[in-house]
Design a protein around this motif. Structure first.
Motif, mmCIF file in Angstrom:
data_model
loop_
_atom_site.group_PDB
_atom_site.id
_atom_site.type_symbol
_atom_site.label_atom_id
_atom_site.label_comp_id
_atom_site.label_asym_id
_atom_site.label_seq_id
_atom_site.Cartn_x
_atom_site.Cartn_y
_atom_site.Cartn_z
ATOM 1 N N LYS A 49 0.845 -1.196 0.000
ATOM 2 C CA LYS A 49 0.000 0.000 0.000
ATOM 3 C C LYS A 49 0.880 1.245 0.000
ATOM 4 C CE LYS A 49 -4.090 -1.993 2.229
ATOM 5 N NZ LYS A 49 -5.053 -1.871 3.365
ATOM 6 N N ALA A 50 1.553 1.452 -1.099
ATOM 7 C CA ALA A 50 2.592 2.480 -1.199
ATOM 8 C C ALA A 50 2.091 3.880 -0.832
ATOM 9 C CB ALA A 50 3.168 2.485 -2.615
ATOM 10 N N LYS A 51 0.912 4.258 -1.300
ATOM 11 C CA LYS A 51 0.401 5.605 -1.004
ATOM 12 C C LYS A 51 0.193 5.788 0.494
ATOM 13 C CE LYS A 51 -1.871 6.433 -5.455
ATOM 14 N NZ LYS A 51 -3.163 6.695 -6.143
ATOM 15 N N PHE A 77 13.038 5.176 5.394
ATOM 16 C CA PHE A 77 13.189 3.804 4.915
ATOM 17 C C PHE A 77 12.580 2.810 5.909
ATOM 18 C CE2 PHE A 77 15.666 -0.186 4.806
ATOM 19 C CZ PHE A 77 15.396 -0.584 3.509
ATOM 20 N N GLY A 78 12.937 2.954 7.182
ATOM 21 C CA GLY A 78 12.406 2.034 8.199
ATOM 22 C C GLY A 78 10.905 2.141 8.336
ATOM 23 N N GLY A 79 10.396 3.371 8.268
ATOM 24 C CA GLY A 79 8.945 3.559 8.371
ATOM 25 C C GLY A 79 8.204 2.908 7.226
ATOM 26 N N TYR A 80 8.723 3.077 5.998
ATOM 27 C CA TYR A 80 8.066 2.453 4.846
ATOM 28 C C TYR A 80 8.089 0.937 4.991
ATOM 29 C CZ TYR A 80 6.498 1.498 0.133
ATOM 30 O OH TYR A 80 5.754 1.065 -0.935
ATOM 31 N N CYS A 81 9.229 0.405 5.412
ATOM 32 C CA CYS A 81 9.343 -1.055 5.565
ATOM 33 C C CYS A 81 8.337 -1.583 6.586
ATOM 34 C CB CYS A 81 10.760 -1.436 5.988
ATOM 35 S SG CYS A 81 11.988 -1.297 4.671
ATOM 36 N N MET A 82 8.187 -0.896 7.702
ATOM 37 C CA MET A 82 7.285 -1.370 8.756
ATOM 38 C C MET A 82 5.826 -1.311 8.306
ATOM 39 S SD MET A 82 9.429 -2.296 11.011
ATOM 40 C CE MET A 82 9.074 -2.330 12.748
#
Length: 300
Positions: free
Chosen positions: A25-27, A57-62
């Protein structure tokens, strides 16, 4: 021949990239990263670009990991709903094993990136994944209280940025948490109102009363009101280093009152277009006030 093989590989990579964005859910993930970075700017005495990149980066990964786990767990229910039946797993474009691999890799990368910032940041990120996948997701088909549970991981990002900047949890990140916590209810109940028929096909119980009625709309109004109150509290000196000037607080209040008007409009009309307007207003609200908070700190 080589050209054809190269073209096929390029197409396959493009399709995988498209499905990767969808399963993470990229957006949504980007909006969460935006909240985290706003929290970081508010907490930091001095901006460190490397820390910001690690947080992003870490936030997107989580967030991506949480969404991938969610889609693995709910794959059979997703197949029943118009909104989700074309997701990578129910459509057959991605296997469960592949989705789990993506989720696990993102979890490890996310924890490592956030741990590089501070152990507390990594801990809150891990708690967010656990609550979202192990508590919120299973409860969605059991009780409307799932939204209450889901508001906890949903409210962590704004707070997470402050913790990443300071390695400390106190009244300031607690206030950021509460702003986004109360915001979750009008946002998700407006979304739940719009998609109620589709959610029912999947067996999800998203509205507090289970119906698109005035009681649900009234609760949306009440949570919107408390969201506004907490959002302007930093102007009154109760929230430590987290502070708003009076002009900034007035702007935040104005944004909140506009959103409250949309909530009252839903209470009066009780229709999907009004719910959609409220949902869009809620997205605008949370983004705008985060910008106002950060701009006010930088200017004042």
């Amino acid at each position: 021949m080589k050209s054809a093989v190269g073209s096929l590989k390029s197409t396959s990579l493009a399709l995988f990239y498209s499905d990767f964005k969808e399963i993470t859910k990229a957006k949504l993930a980007v909006s969460v990263v935006f909240s985290s970075i706003a929290g970081y700017f508010l907490g930091a005495y001095q901006i460190d670009l490397w820390s910001v990149l690690l947080l992003a980066f870490g936030g997107y990964c989580m967030v991506g990991a949480s969404n991938a786990y969610n889609q693995v767990i709910e794959r059979d229910l997703d197949a029943l709903m118009k909104r989700t039946r074309n997701r990578p797993i129910p459509s057959g474009r991605m296997t469960v094993n592949m989705a789990m691999t993506i989720a696990i890799v993102l979890t490890l990368l996310g924890v490592l990136a956030l741990y590089a910032l501070s152990p507390k940041t990594a801990l809150f990120g891990a708690i967010s994944i656990f609550l979202y996948t192990s508590v919120y997701t299973p409860l969605k088909t059991k009780t409307p209280l799932a939204v209450f549970v889901g508001a906890f991981p949903g409210a962590i990002p704004f707070m997470l940025g402050w913790v990443a900047a300071t390695n400390d949890f106190g009244i300031e990140p607690g206030t950021l948490f509460m702003i986004q916590f109360f915001w979750q209810f009008p946002h998700f109940w407006a979304l739940g109102w719009m998609l109620d028929d589709d959610y029912k096909r999947g067996g999800f119980k998203m509205l507090p009363t289970g119906k698109k009625d005035r009681s649900t709309a009234l609760q949306i109004i009440l949570y919107t009101f408390w969201m506004i109150v907490i959002s302007i509290m930093p102007a009154f000196g109760f929230t430590g280093r987290l502070h708003l000037t009076i002009p900034a607080a007035a702007l935040v209040l104005l944004c909140g009152l506009v959103m409250l008007l949309f909530a009252f409009n839903l209470y009066i009309k009780k229709d999907n277009p009004s719910a959609r307007k409220l949902m869009l207003a809620s997205v605008t609200y949370i983004s705008l006030i985060q910008i106002i908070f950060v701009a006010d700190k930088l200017i004042s």
